[in-house]
Design a protein around this motif. Structure first.
Motif, PDB file in Angstrom:
ATOM      1  N   ASN A 191      35.723 -18.040   6.580  1.00 20.72           N
ATOM      2  CA  ASN A 191      36.111 -18.259   5.179  1.00 20.72           C
ATOM      3  C   ASN A 191      36.307 -16.921   4.487  1.00 20.72           C
ATOM      4  OD1 ASN A 191      35.549 -21.210   5.260  1.00 20.72           O
ATOM      5  ND2 ASN A 191      33.475 -20.468   5.625  1.00 20.72           N
ATOM      6  N   GLN A 192      37.274 -16.177   4.917  1.00 23.06           N
ATOM      7  CA  GLN A 192      37.455 -14.832   4.380  1.00 23.06           C
ATOM      8  C   GLN A 192      37.853 -14.840   2.914  1.00 23.06           C
ATOM      9  OE1 GLN A 192      40.154 -12.897   7.028  1.00 23.06           O
ATOM     10  NE2 GLN A 192      38.673 -12.834   8.690  1.00 23.06           N
ATOM     11  N   ASP A 193      38.619 -15.822   2.484  1.00 20.26           N
ATOM     12  CA  ASP A 193      39.055 -15.863   1.087  1.00 20.26           C
ATOM     13  C   ASP A 193      37.992 -16.461   0.168  1.00 20.26           C
ATOM     14  OD1 ASP A 193      41.464 -14.805   1.917  1.00 20.26           O
ATOM     15  OD2 ASP A 193      42.388 -16.786   2.165  1.00 20.26           O
ATOM     16  N   ASP A 194      37.277 -17.466   0.639  1.00 18.15           N
ATOM     17  CA  ASP A 194      36.328 -18.184  -0.202  1.00 18.15           C
ATOM     18  C   ASP A 194      34.878 -17.863   0.126  1.00 18.15           C
ATOM     19  OD1 ASP A 194      38.534 -19.438  -1.242  1.00 18.15           O
ATOM     20  OD2 ASP A 194      38.360 -21.182   0.088  1.00 18.15           O
ATOM     21  N   SER A 195      34.596 -16.798   0.825  1.00 18.76           N
ATOM     22  CA  SER A 195      33.225 -16.542   1.271  1.00 18.76           C
ATOM     23  C   SER A 195      32.273 -16.302   0.104  1.00 18.76           C
ATOM     24  CB  SER A 195      33.201 -15.345   2.226  1.00 18.76           C
ATOM     25  OG  SER A 195      33.615 -14.172   1.567  1.00 18.76           O
ATOM     26  N   TRP A 196      32.738 -15.633  -0.939  1.00 17.94           N
ATOM     27  CA  TRP A 196      31.853 -15.391  -2.081  1.00 17.94           C
ATOM     28  C   TRP A 196      31.467 -16.708  -2.750  1.00 17.94           C
ATOM     29  CZ3 TRP A 196      31.357 -16.095  -7.302  1.00 17.94           C
ATOM     30  CH2 TRP A 196      30.379 -15.320  -7.933  1.00 17.94           C
ATOM     31  N   LEU A 197      32.418 -17.608  -2.902  1.00 12.75           N
ATOM     32  CA  LEU A 197      32.131 -18.911  -3.508  1.00 12.75           C
ATOM     33  C   LEU A 197      31.197 -19.739  -2.634  1.00 12.75           C
ATOM     34  CD1 LEU A 197      35.612 -19.955  -4.903  1.00 12.75           C
ATOM     35  CD2 LEU A 197      33.579 -19.396  -6.208  1.00 12.75           C
ATOM     36  N   LEU A 198      31.452 -19.758  -1.343  1.00 10.50           N
ATOM     37  CA  LEU A 198      30.618 -20.541  -0.448  1.00 10.50           C
ATOM     38  C   LEU A 198      29.176 -20.031  -0.412  1.00 10.50           C
ATOM     39  CD1 LEU A 198      32.916 -21.171   2.625  1.00 10.50           C
ATOM     40  CD2 LEU A 198      31.915 -22.877   1.133  1.00 10.50           C
ATOM     41  N   LEU A 199      29.014 -18.730  -0.417  1.00 10.81           N
ATOM     42  CA  LEU A 199      27.670 -18.175  -0.288  1.00 10.81           C
ATOM     43  C   LEU A 199      26.899 -18.161  -1.607  1.00 10.81           C
ATOM     44  CD1 LEU A 199      28.414 -15.245   2.142  1.00 10.81           C
ATOM     45  CD2 LEU A 199      27.257 -17.395   2.657  1.00 10.81           C
ATOM     46  N   ASN A 200      27.563 -17.825  -2.697  1.00 10.36           N
ATOM     47  CA  ASN A 200      26.848 -17.657  -3.961  1.00 10.36           C
ATOM     48  C   ASN A 200      26.847 -18.898  -4.844  1.00 10.36           C
ATOM     49  OD1 ASN A 200      26.085 -14.921  -3.557  1.00 10.36           O
ATOM     50  ND2 ASN A 200      28.205 -14.354  -3.901  1.00 10.36           N
ATOM     51  N   VAL A 201      27.960 -19.579  -4.932  1.00 15.00           N
ATOM     52  CA  VAL A 201      28.060 -20.711  -5.852  1.00 15.00           C
ATOM     53  C   VAL A 201      27.582 -22.008  -5.190  1.00 15.00           C
ATOM     54  CG1 VAL A 201      29.660 -22.067  -7.259  1.00 15.00           C
ATOM     55  CG2 VAL A 201      29.923 -19.592  -7.116  1.00 15.00           C
ATOM     56  N   GLU A 202      28.007 -22.247  -3.955  1.00 15.87           N
ATOM     57  CA  GLU A 202      27.674 -23.498  -3.287  1.00 15.87           C
ATOM     58  C   GLU A 202      26.374 -23.437  -2.493  1.00 15.87           C
ATOM     59  OE1 GLU A 202      30.953 -24.937  -1.012  1.00 15.87           O
ATOM     60  OE2 GLU A 202      32.330 -24.822  -2.715  1.00 15.87           O
ATOM     61  N   GLY A 203      25.594 -22.390  -2.643  1.00 23.20           N
ATOM     62  CA  GLY A 203      24.293 -22.292  -1.981  1.00 23.20           C
ATOM     63  C   GLY A 203      24.366 -22.008  -0.501  1.00 23.20           C
ATOM     64  N   GLY A 204      25.319 -21.219  -0.091  1.00 24.08           N
ATOM     65  CA  GLY A 204      25.483 -20.908   1.330  1.00 24.08           C
ATOM     66  C   GLY A 204      24.316 -20.141   1.913  1.00 24.08           C
ATOM     67  N   TYR A 205      23.710 -19.260   1.128  1.00 29.39           N
ATOM     68  CA  TYR A 205      22.565 -18.506   1.628  1.00 29.39           C
ATOM     69  C   TYR A 205      21.397 -19.428   1.938  1.00 29.39           C
ATOM     70  CZ  TYR A 205      24.862 -14.142   0.311  1.00 29.39           C
ATOM     71  OH  TYR A 205      25.727 -13.097   0.215  1.00 29.39           O
ATOM     72  N   LEU A 206      21.149 -20.415   1.089  1.00 23.29           N
ATOM     73  CA  LEU A 206      20.069 -21.376   1.343  1.00 23.29           C
ATOM     74  C   LEU A 206      20.368 -22.235   2.563  1.00 23.29           C
ATOM     75  CD1 LEU A 206      19.110 -22.527  -2.247  1.00 23.29           C
ATOM     76  CD2 LEU A 206      17.781 -21.140  -0.673  1.00 23.29           C
ATOM     77  N   LYS A 207      21.623 -22.602   2.747  1.00 21.11           N
ATOM     78  CA  LYS A 207      22.001 -23.378   3.922  1.00 21.11           C
ATOM     79  C   LYS A 207      21.766 -22.583   5.198  1.00 21.11           C
ATOM     80  CE  LYS A 207      25.496 -25.894   1.326  1.00 21.11           C
ATOM     81  NZ  LYS A 207      26.933 -26.132   1.122  1.00 21.11           N
ATOM     82  N   ILE A 208      22.083 -21.293   5.161  1.00 20.68           N
ATOM     83  CA  ILE A 208      21.886 -20.439   6.325  1.00 20.68           C
ATOM     84  C   ILE A 208      20.399 -20.236   6.594  1.00 20.68           C
ATOM     85  CG2 ILE A 208      22.255 -18.108   7.210  1.00 20.68           C
ATOM     86  CD1 ILE A 208      24.966 -18.148   5.783  1.00 20.68           C
TER      87      ILE A 208
END
Length: 156
Positions: free
Chosen positions: A36-53
């Motif tokens: 997700n090179q274009d949307d990685s910031w949104l996936l990680l910060n807004v959608e809780g990607g860090y918590l999922k990982i």
């Protein structure tokens, strides 16, 4: 030895656990960033990607504990350890696919879990080889002192 919750743990086991936790987290983070090179910031910060990982990291560490990959006595058996590691990775793949099928919002999108699992496979085998070399170094060897007053018998 380090005492944690009234239990003594060898330093080498804690180094193995911390190294694997970091490798697992970084593998899935890298998989998310690559897919997700274009949307990685949104996936990680807004959608809780860090918590999922972090959740996936906890599941992998739990499976590794269930298959005794942190047992100091079984660290010498290389093929048995590789087989157990492949079992853990297979179970993680099944668990991730089941969670992705039932609850698709719990995983970062665009097959990033698959990319993270592929990266994790190579990284964990590389880490286990590096750890095998590391525990042979003198600063991580376990020293044992035997104290006593009994005489030593030579006829045994």
């Amino acid at each position: 030895m380090i005492r944690l919750f009234k239990v003594y743990y060898p330093l080498r086991t804690l180094v193995l656990l911390a190294g694997e936790a970091l490798i697992i987290w970084l593998s899935f983070l890298l998989g998310t960033l690559l897919q997700n090179q274009d949307d990685s910031w949104l996936l990680l910060n807004v959608e809780g990607g860090y918590l999922k990982i972090v959740g996936v990291t906890g599941v992998v560490l739990l499976f590794s504990h269930w298959f005794d990959l942190y047992d100091s006595a079984s660290l010498g058996a290389k093929w048995d350890q590789a087989f157990r590691l492949l079992l853990v990775l297979g179970l993680v793949a099944l668990a991730l696919s089941a969670v992705g099928f039932i609850f698709p919002r719990f995983l970062p999108g665009n097959n990033s879990a698959l990319a993270g699992l592929i990266i994790l496979t190579f990284a964990l085998f590389g880490w286990r080889v590096a750890y095998g070399w590391l525990v042979k170094q003198p600063y991580l060897r376990e020293r044992v002192y035997v104290l006593g007053m009994a005489s030593v018998r030579k006829d045994c």
